[in-house]
Structure formats: C-alpha cells, structure tokens
Scaffold this motif. Structure first.
Motif, PDB file in Angstrom:
ATOM      1  N   THR A 199       0.836  -1.209   0.000  1.00 25.22           N
ATOM      2  CA  THR A 199       0.000   0.000   0.000  1.00 25.22           C
ATOM      3  C   THR A 199       0.868   1.255   0.000  1.00 25.22           C
ATOM      4  OG1 THR A 199      -1.749  -1.168   1.168  1.00 25.22           O
ATOM      5  CG2 THR A 199      -1.811   1.226   1.260  1.00 25.22           C
ATOM      6  N   CYS A 200       1.915   1.237   0.807  1.00 22.69           N
ATOM      7  CA  CYS A 200       2.812   2.404   0.844  1.00 22.69           C
ATOM      8  C   CYS A 200       3.433   2.633  -0.537  1.00 22.69           C
ATOM      9  CB  CYS A 200       3.929   2.184   1.853  1.00 22.69           C
ATOM     10  SG  CYS A 200       3.372   2.231   3.548  1.00 22.69           S
ATOM     11  N   ALA A 201       3.919   1.544  -1.134  1.00 24.79           N
ATOM     12  CA  ALA A 201       4.584   1.676  -2.427  1.00 24.79           C
ATOM     13  C   ALA A 201       3.611   2.207  -3.474  1.00 24.79           C
ATOM     14  CB  ALA A 201       5.148   0.330  -2.868  1.00 24.79           C
ATOM     15  N   VAL A 202       2.407   1.657  -3.472  1.00 23.96           N
ATOM     16  CA  VAL A 202       1.437   2.051  -4.480  1.00 23.96           C
ATOM     17  C   VAL A 202       1.000   3.505  -4.293  1.00 23.96           C
ATOM     18  CG1 VAL A 202      -0.931   1.696  -5.241  1.00 23.96           C
ATOM     19  CG2 VAL A 202       0.599  -0.264  -4.984  1.00 23.96           C
ATOM     20  N   GLU A 203       0.708   3.903  -3.070  1.00 26.49           N
ATOM     21  CA  GLU A 203       0.196   5.273  -2.932  1.00 26.49           C
ATOM     22  C   GLU A 203       1.276   6.318  -3.183  1.00 26.49           C
ATOM     23  OE1 GLU A 203      -1.705   6.045   0.764  1.00 26.49           O
ATOM     24  OE2 GLU A 203       0.121   5.964   1.958  1.00 26.49           O
ATOM     25  N   CYS A 204       2.515   5.979  -2.837  1.00 29.66           N
ATOM     26  CA  CYS A 204       3.588   6.943  -3.100  1.00 29.66           C
ATOM     27  C   CYS A 204       3.891   7.023  -4.602  1.00 29.66           C
ATOM     28  CB  CYS A 204       4.853   6.572  -2.343  1.00 29.66           C
ATOM     29  SG  CYS A 204       4.658   6.791  -0.573  1.00 29.66           S
ATOM     30  N   MET A 220      11.878  11.311 -41.208  1.00 29.38           N
ATOM     31  CA  MET A 220      12.185  10.460 -42.356  1.00 29.38           C
ATOM     32  C   MET A 220      13.650  10.036 -42.405  1.00 29.38           C
ATOM     33  SD  MET A 220       9.403  10.149 -44.377  1.00 29.38           S
ATOM     34  CE  MET A 220       9.769  10.226 -46.113  1.00 29.38           C
ATOM     35  N   ASP A 221      14.442  10.704 -43.225  1.00 29.88           N
ATOM     36  CA  ASP A 221      15.827  10.300 -43.455  1.00 29.88           C
ATOM     37  C   ASP A 221      16.666  10.397 -42.197  1.00 29.88           C
ATOM     38  OD1 ASP A 221      14.968  10.116 -45.982  1.00 29.88           O
ATOM     39  OD2 ASP A 221      15.811  12.039 -46.643  1.00 29.88           O
ATOM     40  N   THR A 222      16.319  11.361 -41.382  1.00 32.64           N
ATOM     41  CA  THR A 222      17.135  11.569 -40.198  1.00 32.64           C
ATOM     42  C   THR A 222      16.443  11.025 -38.961  1.00 32.64           C
ATOM     43  OG1 THR A 222      16.208  13.768 -40.107  1.00 32.64           O
ATOM     44  CG2 THR A 222      18.407  13.568 -41.044  1.00 32.64           C
ATOM     45  N   ALA A 223      15.700   9.960 -39.153  1.00 26.70           N
ATOM     46  CA  ALA A 223      14.930   9.390 -38.047  1.00 26.70           C
ATOM     47  C   ALA A 223      15.821   8.974 -36.884  1.00 26.70           C
ATOM     48  CB  ALA A 223      14.117   8.199 -38.537  1.00 26.70           C
ATOM     49  N   GLU A 224      17.108   8.753 -37.162  1.00 31.09           N
ATOM     50  CA  GLU A 224      17.981   8.315 -36.069  1.00 31.09           C
ATOM     51  C   GLU A 224      18.211   9.432 -35.047  1.00 31.09           C
ATOM     52  OE1 GLU A 224      20.657   9.834 -39.322  1.00 31.09           O
ATOM     53  OE2 GLU A 224      18.861   8.607 -39.196  1.00 31.09           O
ATOM     54  N   MET A 225      17.785  10.649 -35.394  1.00 29.75           N
ATOM     55  CA  MET A 225      17.901  11.742 -34.424  1.00 29.75           C
ATOM     56  C   MET A 225      16.942  11.542 -33.252  1.00 29.75           C
ATOM     57  SD  MET A 225      18.886  15.258 -36.169  1.00 29.75           S
ATOM     58  CE  MET A 225      17.572  15.662 -37.247  1.00 29.75           C
ATOM     59  N   VAL A 226      15.929  10.733 -33.465  1.00 29.63           N
ATOM     60  CA  VAL A 226      15.005  10.441 -32.364  1.00 29.63           C
ATOM     61  C   VAL A 226      15.698   9.447 -31.443  1.00 29.63           C
ATOM     62  CG1 VAL A 226      12.793   9.454 -31.754  1.00 29.63           C
ATOM     63  CG2 VAL A 226      13.015  10.852 -33.804  1.00 29.63           C
ATOM     64  N   ALA A 227      15.918   9.886 -30.217  1.00 28.27           N
ATOM     65  CA  ALA A 227      16.644   9.042 -29.274  1.00 28.27           C
ATOM     66  C   ALA A 227      15.667   8.187 -28.480  1.00 28.27           C
ATOM     67  CB  ALA A 227      17.456   9.914 -28.342  1.00 28.27           C
ATOM     68  N   ASN A 228      16.189   7.129 -27.907  1.00 26.27           N
ATOM     69  CA  ASN A 228      15.368   6.310 -27.034  1.00 26.27           C
ATOM     70  C   ASN A 228      16.076   6.162 -25.700  1.00 26.27           C
ATOM     71  OD1 ASN A 228      13.154   4.757 -26.332  1.00 26.27           O
ATOM     72  ND2 ASN A 228      14.161   2.855 -26.933  1.00 26.27           N
ATOM     73  N   ARG A 229      15.572   6.884 -24.747  1.00 31.06           N
ATOM     74  CA  ARG A 229      16.154   6.830 -23.405  1.00 31.06           C
ATOM     75  C   ARG A 229      15.019   6.559 -22.431  1.00 31.06           C
ATOM     76  NH1 ARG A 229      18.102  11.903 -25.425  1.00 31.06           N
ATOM     77  NH2 ARG A 229      20.255  11.754 -26.154  1.00 31.06           N
ATOM     78  N   GLY A 230      15.353   6.134 -21.262  1.00 27.52           N
ATOM     79  CA  GLY A 230      14.277   5.883 -20.307  1.00 27.52           C
ATOM     80  C   GLY A 230      14.791   5.639 -18.917  1.00 27.52           C
ATOM     81  N   ARG A 231      13.838   5.595 -18.005  1.00 28.61           N
ATOM     82  CA  ARG A 231      14.188   5.431 -16.607  1.00 28.61           C
ATOM     83  C   ARG A 231      13.329   4.311 -16.045  1.00 28.61           C
ATOM     84  NH1 ARG A 231      13.375  10.589 -14.841  1.00 28.61           N
ATOM     85  NH2 ARG A 231      15.563  11.168 -14.827  1.00 28.61           N
ATOM     86  N   ILE A 232      13.944   3.513 -15.194  1.00 28.12           N
ATOM     87  CA  ILE A 232      13.181   2.477 -14.495  1.00 28.12           C
ATOM     88  C   ILE A 232      13.206   2.804 -13.009  1.00 28.12           C
ATOM     89  CG2 ILE A 232      13.031   0.026 -13.934  1.00 28.12           C
ATOM     90  CD1 ILE A 232      14.480  -0.549 -16.578  1.00 28.12           C
ATOM     91  N   ILE A 233      12.033   2.975 -12.438  1.00 24.14           N
ATOM     92  CA  ILE A 233      11.972   3.177 -10.989  1.00 24.14           C
ATOM     93  C   ILE A 233      11.441   1.882 -10.389  1.00 24.14           C
ATOM     94  CG2 ILE A 233      11.017   4.533  -9.104  1.00 24.14           C
ATOM     95  CD1 ILE A 233      10.633   6.804 -11.056  1.00 24.14           C
ATOM     96  N   CYS A 234      12.263   1.274  -9.593  1.00 26.60           N
ATOM     97  CA  CYS A 234      11.887  -0.014  -9.051  1.00 26.60           C
ATOM     98  C   CYS A 234      11.627   0.112  -7.552  1.00 26.60           C
ATOM     99  CB  CYS A 234      13.028  -1.000  -9.314  1.00 26.60           C
ATOM    100  SG  CYS A 234      12.723  -2.605  -8.613  1.00 26.60           S
ATOM    101  N   LEU A 235      10.413  -0.198  -7.126  1.00 25.54           N
ATOM    102  CA  LEU A 235      10.076  -0.166  -5.708  1.00 25.54           C
ATOM    103  C   LEU A 235      10.019  -1.615  -5.238  1.00 25.54           C
ATOM    104  CD1 LEU A 235       7.161   2.461  -5.669  1.00 25.54           C
ATOM    105  CD2 LEU A 235       9.608   2.852  -5.478  1.00 25.54           C
ATOM    106  N   THR A 236      10.951  -1.969  -4.377  1.00 30.24           N
ATOM    107  CA  THR A 236      11.025  -3.376  -3.974  1.00 30.24           C
ATOM    108  C   THR A 236      11.544  -3.493  -2.547  1.00 30.24           C
ATOM    109  OG1 THR A 236      11.925  -5.529  -4.591  1.00 30.24           O
ATOM    110  CG2 THR A 236      13.371  -3.616  -4.917  1.00 30.24           C
TER     111      THR A 236
END
Lengths: 512, 702
Positions: free
Chosen positions: B53-58, B148-164
């Motif tokens: 419950t704490c993890a979910v509500e936060c 289009m041609d320069t589609a590689e300019m779109v980056a793919n980054r991300g964050r994982i928040i792990c509550l455990t």
C-alpha cells in the motif's frame, strides 16, 4: 538587446601600425575608428539600442552607462587614455555586474570586445584565467558564462595569422565557447589600416546591428515595418530539430483574439513594430547622407500624413482590447498588441511565442483556430457574452477532480470523518454518504488497503448501534448495508471488490 | 529538457511478492473521536498500511504530480511483478492517467501472502520494463515519421523506478547485472525490428522499502555508471512518510521541478467563519519559474528555506490580494503548470478552487529592503493552473517613439471603429480536429483566406470612402465578402442596390467627405457617381468568387446611373485631371478601369487634403476649354454652381450679375488678372532672367 562595448586600453593597444603613408596610427586609433563607425551606424539605423562603454586594462572602468545618446559614447571614445596590461577576466566580471544591475539576469545582451589579441601576461592574463577555470572556489568563479544569455563579438585589431602564431586565437575561441558559443571572433584581413578596420566593423554591423525589416500583412492590407530589436533565431530542441528557426520577413496575421482570452501568455521576446516608409529609404539611398535636414523633415512629414496600416491596427487593437495572432514562420506564432508606457505614449508591440504548433495550451493548436463565420453559432455569443476559450484539457488535473491521497494521516482521517458525519445525518444525506463512501472504497481497493475497508465497516456498524431512538429507521438499514458491502469488498471477493462498481444505496420501503 | 531525454519514458516496477504484504508498522488512527461522543466508546484499533500500500500510494503521488505538471509527452508504464509481470498500462497518451492506473491496481489487488515466495521475483517486472522501454511511444513514432531520413535523431532513453524490498547489496547487484544483460539482448532484438528501438540510455532508480523499526539490509548508493548504457542508484527508505518524501524528491529531480510556497493566504477559519488566518501552500512546478532567482543568486533573499533537513528547498512568495478583476496583458516570460504538494489539504484546495474560479493572484517576492516586487502570478486557464513568471526588471524597450510620431501617425481619420468591427468578425475559434475539412485547408488557413477576402477593398481612412460611411450599404458590404452567397444573400444585395437607386432618385445627400475641399464639395450627382464607382470597385474584387457574386456586380452595373458619355466628358474636363479620362474611354477593360479608378481616387483623397489646388494645375491641354481658363474672378472659382450644368439658384444668378457689373467699374488688380486658378506667384521677377518688373508682367498677361 543591450550592448556593452568593452575596449582594451592596455599599452599594447598603442603599438604603432606599420603604414606606408605618412601618418602613423596606433592600433587604438584603428579600434576607435571602427567603433566610431559602429556608433554612427547605430545612431542612424539602430538608435533604440542601449549601449554602454567599458574601458579596461588591469582594471576596468564604466565610461558610459547604458544610453541611447551616441554622442556621449563618441565623446568618451575620443578621451580614452592608455593604461597598463590586459586583464580580460576582471573586465568580464565588470560587464557581468553592469548588465545585471541594469537589466537583471534574463535579458539577453551583446558584448563587443575590442582588443588587439595580446591577452596579457602572467596572473590575470586570459591564458592563465582559462587554465585555472576548473580549479576555482565558488566565490572566485570565472565570469563566463554570464547568467544572462550572451552574444559575444570579439573584434581583434590584428590579423588572423598574427593571432594564430601564438595561442591567442585558441584562447579567444575557448573564451567564446565558455560564454555559451553564441557570437563570433572577427579579425582584420590584409594590412592593418583604416580600410580593413572598417571592413571588420562592417561585418559586425551586418551580423548584429542591421535593422530587421519585414512586411506586416493582414489579408490585402499591409505595412512595411522595422522589428526592434532584431528577433533572434531560436533552436527548439538541439537533438530533434537542431536548425535554428528565424522569423519570416513576411508577418501574416491569422486572426484576432480578446486580451482576456489570450490571458498574459508566456513569450520568449518582445519587439517594437515600427512602420517605415519604404520610398523614404529609397530617397536616402539616392541622395546620400548629405541630405539637408529641412528636406528630411518634410519627407518624414509626408510619411506621417499618408495612412499606414500599423497605425490603424494599433488604434483598433487598443480600443477593442484585442491582440492579433501573427504567424512568424512554419509552426511559429506571436501576437501583436498595443502597449502603452507610463507617459501615455503607446506603440504596436509584437511578442513571440515559443515555436511549436501549440504554444499556448489554452488556445489549442493554432492551425485548428478558424474563423468564427464557419461556426454554426457565434461562439462569442450575439452580445459577446461568451468565449470559446480557454480550451479545456481532456483530463482534469488532480486539484480539479477531488483525488484521494492518504499519504498524510490527516488525509485519511478527514475522509473517514466525512463519512461518519454524513452517516449521522441519514437518510437526508444518503447521496453524499454513499458518494464519500465509494470514493474511499475505490482508493482503498486501488491501494490494496483492505484493512481500512474492514475498519470503516466496523465503524459504521458501531454508528448503527449508537443511533438514537429518534433516528429514522432507514438510517440503520443503510448503515448496516454499507458496512456489509465494505466488509465483503475487504475480503477480496472479486464480485464485491470491483473498482468500477459502486455501493448503491439500499432500496428500502422508507426511501421513496 | 530535450524532447527525448530519459524523462520521456518512465517504467515503474513495483514488487508484488508476498513479503510486500507485510505491515509497514506505521499506524494510522482513523477513528478520531470528538469530545462530546467520546464517553464510553472504545476507539477502533488503528489501521496500518502494508508495504505494498505504501509503495502504491507513493508511486501514485509521483504520477499525480507528473501528470499535473506534464500532461503530455512524459509517459509512465506501470508494471507489477510477482510470479510473473503484469503491465498495467501502455505508453499511449490516453492510458496516462492516475484513474486508469488506480483501476488497474485495484484489479491486481494486494499481494497474496500465501503465494510461494520462491516463484516470485521483481526480476520478471524489470525484464518487462526493459522490453517496454524498447517500444516506441506515439511521439517517437510521430517524430520518426516526420524526420524520415534523419529518423535516427530520435533518441530512445528511459528510466526504471523499481520499488522493492531487496535482500542485500548483493541482491541489488544481481538485479543491476540482470538489467544490463537484458538491455544488451533487447537492443540486439531492436536492431532488427522496425517496431522497436534500441535503448541508448537507461537510468535505474532502485528504491528499497523496509518496515519501520527494522534495520536496512541495503545501503544507499548515489548514481554510478554500470555501463555506457546503464546508470544505477539505490535509495534505502523506510515505508510510510519517509517513502513519500523520497518519491517527492525524486519526482522533482527527475522532471526538473522546484517548489514554491505561497505564504500569507488569507482563509476563513473552518470553525469561526468570520475570522481568517493566514496559510501557506506549497506548489511544485518546473524549476525555470525560479530561473531569475537562481541566476541572480537571490534565492535566499527570495525567502528560500530548507526543510526536511536540507533535502528540499522552497521559494517563498507572498500572496497579494487581488484588487480588481481588470483584464491586463502582463509581460510574462514563462508559464508553468503547478501541482500542489498536499493536494487535498484544506489550504491547498481553497487556493486551487479560488484560482479555478477564474481569479488571478499576483505574487510578491519578499525583499529585505522593503521594496515590493511582483515577480509571479497564479492563474488558471481551462481548469489548469499556471505559475506565470512576470518580468520585473527594466525593459530595454522603454521610451520608444510613440506611434503617432511615425509613419501615418499624423493621419487623424482612420476607420478605427470599423476596423474594430472587422477584427471582431475575424476573431478565431478552436475547431475540433475531427470536424470536416473543406478543401483540405486547416482552419487557420481558412481564417487567413477570410482576411484576404475581407480586405480586398478596405480604405483605411474615412475621407477615402463613401460607401463605408453609408448605413444603406452595410447589408451588401457585409455579405459580398462571404466566400459563398445564398440566393437570399443575392436578393439582399440587390435590394441594397435598388435602395441606393431610390436614394439617388430622391437626391438624398451622401456622406461624402468634404475635408480639405473648398466649398460644399462635389455636386450631388457627382457624389453619386463617386459612390457608385466605389461600390462597383468593392463588388468587382469579389465578382470572380462565384456566379452569385457576379450577379450582384451585374445588378450594380445595370442599375447605376450612367450619364451620356458626352456630358460626362464635359463635366470631368472641368473638374478632374486628365488621368481620369482613360478609364472612361477604355470602359470595357475592367481591370484598367478598376485600377486607375483606385489610383485616381486615392490621389484625389490625398490631394484634396493637402494641396487642393494641384488638381486644377494638372489640367491638360486637350481637355475641353473650361470657363476658368480665362483670367477670372475668384468668386467664380468658388461657386460650384458655375462649374456644373445643374440648375442655378437665384442667389447665384444675382451675385454673378453684380460681380460682372462691378468688375467693369474698376481695373482688375494686376496679380489677380495674372492668376492661374486664382493663384499668383509673388516676386516672379526675381526668378525671371529677363528681369521684367511687376507692372510689365501684369500688362503682358492682359
């Protein structure tokens, strides 16, 4: 965008320039000649720019505070004295102070540094400053980058070759880089003489001080205008869209919006929109600068007397309390409005929005703004009592939708108390009672807080036993019904613990 | 923040294993008894939240703040992990809401304490998170399509928040290694797929949650680079309040937020409605709203205080009770969405409701010196509250030349009111994207097209127009600019024309501008001619629009009075300049006619205002001999009756006779005799090479 001219008056500036002619010039003379040319140009074509003049050697001095009086600047130039060695760091510190004191830390500023490319020796020299940039204590940081957005123009009264022989050019480039990279280093081509210094300052003028002329269109009505200060190119996202966007020289009005509807939008910059007479300019070119002042007056008088769209637009915007939405380029917009200063003077101003298809959330996408004549019913109402703005977002924000947060104990207590308060006023408060109860139930289910459902169930049962004799019989039924439902939900039975289901009031013979 | 920074995609991975069902041991008293009811009652035992419950509500609070401040393009993918992974939503924009997530969480329910702990692991969720980060979001897809041609300019980054609830530091290391491995694996997979994108940068934020009163088995660790792809940080926090504070700090760090506390908010007391106390409300928003303070090092002057042992800073701004509701255009350099930290507290909801009801509040920056500086404004737009940053420094545009000093500034008869009406008609309104799209043009393009139509003929000053000063023309003028006319519209236009014909027959006066012209201005039939010309010009610019527009023009051409060519010529010869002749001769050539009409009319407007005489000076030799070519008396020139063939009044006849008689009785003043159009150049001899004296000059002309 105010300008600070930072003039090197160290001894090295007095080095004579090898000349074929008779007269012997110092580098300082060339620099002063170039600056004179710059000031003359500004006085004629860019006179709303605030400029200040700083002279520096090992110390710095503010010779002329920010002014539009170019005569004062010229005069100060002619009274320069010679001092000791060059110390750019202290001068930059001075510039930082001067600008922030006058304009704060968000106003973009242009710095014109005029030097000879000999950057000092020993302590305080640019070389030494740059070498120690990373080892400074917080209170002795190198003044670059300035807190305000900066365009740095470095004008060297020297040849590029001369600077490249030492590390001077490298140091200057690094300094430019430290300042944020926006700007340029100018050097002189060919022999150091009046002509080449003129050419160098000419390049500066072309790049930074040429007036921005545009044509303002509203359908077939139009006016030639000068936009002051020059709108700067904007980079939206250096990764996806690294090309800087520039303002078109054709500014097209899309339509009009009430001031209340546009409601103090955030803007990236503000500009005066000054109508200009184009034929007058042609005249100027034709007859040259030698034109008699008397004729000039009459020329501007004629311009004053022929109707101009800007004046009409300004007058109506002012009277009606509206702004004109204007397109500056692909997916880039701004607004035109009347701006009055304290002295009852007013002016046509243009503010630029952040580039993008939807600069203001409350207007929605600009491309989706259409003429009211297309709407079945005037969205402003027949008597202007309504407005189609602001555009509502699809999802309400948390503060607008009565969310449940129990992170603080008080949040939970308040919600429980609300239920109990309504429980005691059953059956009058049946609706509110169940509404609050269901809100709590939903949150408890989502948070997996089954203990609470059971606890509140217990509380309701207790309330039931505490009902006074005078209580309505329905109250007891509703309370025990609600308590039972909560407890069923707390057991986790999917039939009773469904999130989207609500506990409905019990249908009794009393509740009609 | 870049469009595709790590903040674009956040995967929440929440542990749903049996141990998360353990109590957090933080107890909440939910049975708060009021004094009057307290006797004899045993209060309910306090409840306590589970770790789950704490993890979910936060985490929900994290999402709530994020969605408040960034409703778009900052996406969350919520994953729950036990014996398998459960993905609760997608990256799609419509799946981004706390309501959506809460509903899905309710379906998952609390962890089952009886489940076999051996088959449960957070790893399932973490692997799923990495896979999910490889998936394209709508924005990534859109941008790739655009570029289009320069589609590689779109980056793919991300964050994982792990509550455990991790077991040890070694356990944490194991998790990190596993993510690193999965990253490499998935990136390989993504390289060969159009639907997936390799991850360039992944940030793991591992939050270890343990019950109150226990010692932590996992140590805190600041961000460190595990590989060029992966960074990882570990936070070890007690469940309950501490976890909430931690996630609040994290959401601020992750999304560049800052805190502002609005102080001195007057609010009615709940218990005593007629007293009010001052409250503070803390808001979160993008940190750029404090940019000015940060840069100027003014933070402390602005009343910044540290709370929670220096973990968090907030800037204090003072409420200024709004005095008026006047609408003003403030110079605002930024507007940032806010989210109250404590959303359902009474002070917060009082403030937000006040703002949502449409009031704006100015905020003052407290300064030691006592000078008052308004630095911000809170205002709501469409149910969203924004913190506006107002400019409080000196303007570089101060003291500009007034518009009245520039071009067109001396003209006083602009059609300001008419243009105001024009602006109202050309106001904008949002059009639903789903609505029909005639001719494939965007609504904004149609708005511009309307402006173009409305301005085809739009004289800017009153003295340049007749028809727009006439009430009788209004119905036609309003209709003709429309893109399409109905039969009824055509009829209305025709009626307007008939009405004008009627007016002409009755010889009604027209509001022809007489500014600058001498005497009474042009004669009535001349006035009507000007009016008809102007009306024709207006309608002509629209005639090409449709057959119905053309019919309106035809109607005008048919109805307007066209005096016989001969008479017209005579009249004009006297009154108008030679240039005017051309359009009459080439009457069939509409374009030429139209253009030169406009030119001459405009010229006339200007000339009449400034140099009324010039029109006569320009008289051409081949126009018919006018009466005033002969040296004449001033009176004749002024008298309009002489110039036209209209009926002559008795007064005019009489005056004429007397003047003629008088003129014979004395010798004419030399200057007047020599005058051309009642104007004589003085000291002509000074210019004359021959040096003729005034007397001779006078004689010579006789």
């Amino acid at each position: 965008m105010p300008t600070v001219v930072v003039m090197d008056v160290s001894l090295s500036m007095t080095r004579p320039v090898s000349q074929e002619g008779y007269e012997e010039f110092q580098r300082k003379n060339l620099a002063v000649h170039g600056l004179t040319m710059l000031f003359e140009h500004m006085a004629a074509n860019y006179r709303l720019e605030f400029t200040s003049l700083v002279a520096f050697s090992s110390l710095w001095e503010l010779l002329v505070p920010f002014t539009r009086d170019y005569n004062t600047l010229q005069e100060a130039l002619s009274n320069l004295e010679d001092y000791d060695k060059t110390c750019i760091e202290s001068a930059l510190g001075g510039v930082s102070n001067i600008v922030q004191q006058e304009w704060g830390s968000s106003c973009p500023c242009q710095v014109v540094l005029v030097t000879d490319g000999s950057l000092g020796i020993g302590k305080g020299s640019l070389r030494q400053s740059l070498q120690t940039v990373k080892q400074r204590a917080d209170d002795k940081k190198f003044p670059l980058p300035f807190p305000f957005p900066t365009k740095m123009f470095i004008l060297c009264v020297a040849n590029a070759e001369e600077l490249q022989m030492t590390d001077a050019m490298d140091n200057l480039e690094e300094m430019l880089h430290l300042s944020g990279g926006d700007g340029q280093i100018f050097t002189m081509d060919g022999p150091l003489c009046l002509k080449s210094v003129q050419a160098m300052f000419g390049r500066l003028i072309d790049q930074a001080y040429s007036p921005f002329h545009a044509v303002l269109h509203c359908g077939n009505l139009s006016s030639d205008v000068q936009v002051f200060p020059r709108p700067e190119p904007v980079v939206v996202d250096d990764e996806v869209d690294p090309m800087p966007r520039v303002v078109n020289t054709d500014l097209e009005i899309v339509g009009f919006i009430e001031i209340g509807d546009i409601s103090s939008p955030p803007v990236t910059s503000r500009h005066l929109v000054l109508p200009i007479a184009v034929n007058k300019e042609v005249d100027d070119v034709g007859t040259g600068a030698a034109e008699e002042p008397e004729e000039e007056v009459s020329a501007s008088q004629i311009a004053g007397k022929s109707p101009n769209f800007c004046v009409l637009l300004h007058g109506s915007l002012k009277v009606e309390g509206m702004v004109a939405l204007v397109q500056l380029g692909p997916e880039w917009y701004g607004m035109l409005y009347s701006q009055a200063d304290s002295k009852k003077k007013s002016n046509l101003m243009m503010s630029l929005f952040e580039p993008g298809p939807e600069p203001l959330p409350w207007l929605g996408k600009v491309l989706q703004l259409g003429p009211i004549s297309e709407a079945a019913e005037n969205p402003y109402g027949e008597d202007d009592s309504k407005s189609p703005f602001p555009v509502q977002p699809q999802i309400k924000r948390s503060y607008a939708q009565n969310v449940t947060v129990w992170i603080k104990a008080s949040g939970l207590q308040t919600d429980v108390q609300k239920i109990l308060r309504n429980a005691r006023k059953l059956p009058e408060k049946t609706q509110t009672f169940y509404k609050e109860l269901n809100r709590l139930r939903k949150a408890a289910l989502a948070f997996g807080f089954r203990e609470l459902l059971k606890g509140v169930g217990d509380l309701l049962e207790r309330e039931c036993t505490l009902l006074p004799d005078s209580a309505h019989p329905d109250a007891a039924f509703q309370l025990s019904h609600a308590a039972k439902q909560l407890k069923l939900a707390s057991a986790g039975d999917s039939q009773y613990a469904a999130f989207d289901q609500n506990i409905a009031p019990m249908h009794t013979d009393f509740s009609s | 923040m870049k469009m595709f920074s790590v903040a674009h995609k956040t995967a929440f991975v929440v542990d749903h294993c049996p141990y998360m069902a353990e109590s957090s041991r933080q107890q909440v008293e939910c049975d708060v008894l009021t004094k009057s009811r307290a006797q004899g009652l045993i209060p309910l035992a306090p409840v306590s939240k589970s770790l789950w419950t704490c993890a979910v509500e936060c985490s929900m609070e994290y999402c709530r703040i994020l969605y408040d401040v960034y409703p778009l393009h900052k996406l969350i993918n919520y994953i729950v992990s036990d014996s398998e992974f459960h993905i609760l939503n997608t990256w799609r924009q419509e799946a981004q809401s706390t309501h959506e997530l809460m509903s899905a969480l309710a379906a998952v329910g609390p962890p089952n304490p009886r489940e076999d702990p051996e088959c449960c692991s957070i790893l399932h969720g973490l692997v799923a998170a990495v896979e999910s980060l490889c998936q394209l979001t709508e924005l990534q897809h859109e941008q790739r399509t655009v570029l289009m041609d320069t589609a590689e300019m779109v980056a793919n980054r991300g964050r994982i928040i792990c509550l455990t609830n991790a077991k040890s530091d070694t356990h944490v290391r194991m998790l990190e290694d596993c993510i690193q491995e999965t990253l490499l694996e998935q990136n390989k997979l993504a390289a060969g797929s159009d639907r997936l994108m390799a991850i360039q940068q992944c940030e793991l934020v591992l939050v270890h949650i343990f019950p109150l009163g226990e010692d932590t088995l996992v140590s805190d660790r600041p961000k460190k680079e595990i590989s060029p792809l992966l960074t990882s940080e570990v936070h070890s926090v007690r469940a309950g309040r501490h976890l909430a504070t931690k996630l609040n700090i994290l959401v601020q760090q992750h999304f560049d937020l800052a805190s502002t506390t609005i102080t001195n908010i007057p609010m009615k007391e709940e218990q005593h409605a007629n007293t009010s106390a001052n409250y503070d409300v803390e808001l979160l928003h993008h940190k750029d709203a404090h940019l000015e303070f940060f840069k100027s090092g003014d933070l402390h002057m602005a009343g910044s205080t540290s709370r929670d042992s220096g973990l968090k800073e907030t800037v204090t701004l003072k409420w200024c009770t709004p005095r008026t509701n006047s609408i003003e255009l403030h110079y605002c350099t930024g507007a940032y969405r806010i989210s109250p930290t404590d959303v359902n507290s009474r002070p917060s909801s009082c403030l937000t409701n006040f703002l949502l009801n449409g009031r704006s509040v100015l905020l003052e920056q407290p300064r030691k010196s006592g000078s008052k500086v308004i630095s911000h404004m809170l205002s709501s737009h469409g149910g969203e509250i924004f913190l506006h940053v107002l400019n409080s420094t000196r303007s570089t545009l101060e003291d500009p030349p007034s518009i009245s000093e520039g071009c067109g500034g001396r003209v006083t008869d602009y059609r300001i009111t008419d243009f105001g009406e024009f602006m109202r008609e050309n106001r904008l309104t949002p059009v639903a994207e789903a609505s029909p799209n005639p001719a494939g043009k965007f609504p904004a393009d149609r708005a511009k097209a309307q402006l173009e139509r409305y301005t085809r003929y739009w004289p800017m000053i009153i003295s340049q127009t007749t028809i727009f000063n006439m009430q009788a023309v209004v119905p036609l003028a309003n209709l003709i600019v429309k893109e399409a006319l109905s039969e009824e519209d055509v009829l209305t236009c025709q009626k307007t024309v008939y009405n004008l014909v009627d007016m002409e027959r009755k010889n009604d006066p027209l509001p022809i501008s007489t500014v600058g012209s001498r005497g009474k201005g042009p004669k009535r039939d001349e006035q009507y001619r000007i009016m008809w010309n102007e009306l024709e010009t207006l309608v002509k610019t629209h005639a090409g629009g449709s057959e119905r527009h053309q019919r309106v023009l035809d109607c005008i051409v048919a109805c307007r009075s066209k005096p016989p060519e001969e008479e017209e010529r005579k009249k004009r010869g006297r009154k108008r300049e030679e240039r005017e002749e051309r359009p009459e001769k080439n009457g069939n050539n509409k374009e030429v006619d139209d253009k030169s009409w406009q030119d001459s009319e405009r010229l006339k407007g200007v000339l009449e205002k400034e140099e009324p005489e010039s029109e006569v000076i320009k008289d051409s030799p081949d126009s018919p001999e006018p009466l005033n070519k002969k040296p004449r008396l001033a009176t004749e020139e002024v008298q309009p009756s002489e110039k036209t063939k209209g009926p002559v009044s008795l007064l005019a006849l009489w005056t004429n006779r007397i003047t003629v008689a008088n003129s014979r009785k004395h010798q004419e003043f030399a200057g007047r005799g020599a005058a051309v159009n009642n104007k004589t150049e003085l000291y002509q001899h000074l210019k004359d090479d021959n040096g003729m004296d005034v007397h001779e000059n006078g004689k010579a002309s006789r």
